[in-house]
Write an enzyme that holds these catalytic residues in place. Structure first.
Site: not given
Length: 436
Positions: A121, A341
């Site tokens: 990703d 995150m």
């Protein structure tokens, strides 16, 4: 390149069973490299990322037998380690981030492990330092070919040690854990990730003869052993897919049963959805979501706006924040989504804004969502899936929207969700796969 054509506004009904957990399966499949004995793994999801890893193991020489659609046996008794330095491996390994986890088992068993810079990703920086710092602490020598973006670690022998991880990385913990089980002496890993998937990996390794204690905590003790044997392991249901099905039921105002969810491994997930006003019923090991015409976001006790943020387990998983954000667009009330995150995962909200959602992107990490309470429906549009979780979030938005939407680059969704269009049609969705 394929696309999804989605006619929104249709209710879903019936029941759906979640696939095996992608993130667990990637770890478990890498762990088969630790032994020359046969290992059987059940409930493996039939998705692109997992199938790529199985292909890489096959090229490496692992004997692979597909018992059924979701069950395999693996036997790594005659490996071609030259493949690790081939152009083919540099191509195959770079397309999958999960391939990094073959390094720990190979280093432990054969004294060397190589990996091209992994893909995956596009959601911001995802450092590999934790992995390699752990290997170095165990006695490995690290090398990096900058021109070819190729990493390597080598060691004649690994030795147990005490280490404090710089971050509670799930893949880093898994990789170091797999290296440490065959090291000489005892290793302690503090600030270890303790997700259910790490717990599952630990249980599997112990079933193979490893000696790991502290499972479920952030302090793991590993007493090294000489060798491991085979075992049979079953992968947990995918908690991210479970959260996705909850989102689909809520946004389409549908009643839906999600089967066999392993409630004990869901952590904060049911609680976070309840804070959004969503009703969830525990029926044995199933989740039942009743049809809801409206759901209201809870404020804090002092009346201030609710913040939903991600954190390492047992905190709320970052993989579901994009789902929560989409659900909030039709809630009654306001919520702040804080993605701590990863710094690029909220950039898909511009697509939701195009569909009529009220979202203020404060910065790369925070978005404020002002819910419509279904007073104003989202509008259909054409869009592109940027990553797995954002792609499914846009799919959920399209299922609830008025009109027909097109989602391009759906390979990103296929990377993480097994036969999603077929499974959605089975519960009443109007979705069609178009090959461009």
């Amino acid at each position: 390149m394929a696309s999804f054509k989605i006619e929104g506004g249709h209710k879903l009904s019936g029941s759906i069973t979640p696939q095996g957990a992608k993130n667990e399966a990637l770890q478990i499949i890498c762990a088969v490299l630790l032994t020359d004995k046969k290992v059987t793994v059940n409930n493996i999801p039939n998705i692109i990322d997992v199938n790529k890893l199985i292909f890489i193991l096959g090229e490496l020489g692992v004997k692979i037998e597909k018992i059924s659609k979701n069950s395999y046996t693996f036997q790594a008794d005659d490996l071609n380690l030259n493949y690790l330095e081939s152009e083919e491996f540099k191509r195959d390994g770079s397309s999958l981030r999960g391939s990094i986890m073959i390094v720990g088992p190979l280093l432990a068993r054969f004294g060397k492990g190589y990996i091209p810079r992994p893909g995956g990703d596009k959601i911001g920086r995802r450092r590999l330092d934790t992995h390699f710092e752990g290997f170095i602490r165990l006695g490995a020598t690290f090398r990096y070919n900058k021109e070819e973006s190729f990493y390597g670690v080598e060691a004649k022998e690994l030795f147990g040690t005490d280490m404090l991880l710089d971050e509670a990385s799930v893949t880093g913990t898994a990789n170091i854990l797999m290296a440490a089980v065959l090291a000489t002496g005892t290793t302690t890993i503090y600030n270890a990730a303790c997700e259910p998937y790490i717990q599952q990996l630990s249980k599997m390794l112990n079933a193979m003869g490893a000696k790991i204690t502290g499972v479920g905590s952030n302090l793991l003790h590993i007493e090294g052993v000489k060798s491991l044997h085979g075992c049979e392991h079953t992968v947990l249901p995918d908690m991210i897919e479970i959260g996705s099905w909850i989102g689909m039921a809520v946004m389409t105002r549908s009643a839906l049963t999600i089967k066999n969810v392993s409630w004990k491994d869901l952590g904060q997930i049911p609680n976070v959805f309840r804070k959004l006003g969503i009703k969830l019923e525990k029926r044995n090991d199933d989740i039942f979501i009743p049809e809801q015409e409206s759901y209201e976001i809870q404020n804090y006790i002092d009346g201030s706006v609710l913040t939903i943020s991600d954190a390492p387990w047992p905190g709320f998983t970052p993989d579901l924040l994009s789902i929560v954000l989409v659900i909030a667009t039709q809630a009654k009330g306001t919520v702040l989504i804080h993605q701590k995150m990863f710094e690029s995962r909220l950039f898909f909200v511009d697509k939701l804004i195009d569909m009529g959602a009220k979202v203020i992107l404060c910065d790369p990490h925070r978005a404020t969502v002002i819910g419509h309470d279904f007073q104003s429906m989202l509008k259909a549009t054409n869009m592109t899936s940027p990553d797995i979780r954002a792609g499914v979030s846009l799919l959920i938005a399209a299922l609830s929207a008025k009109g027909t939407s097109i989602i391009n680059n759906i390979e990103q969704i296929d990377r993480g969700y097994e036969d999603i269009d077929q499974r959605l049609r089975a519960i009443g969705a109007k979705i069609e796969r178009i090959e461009n």
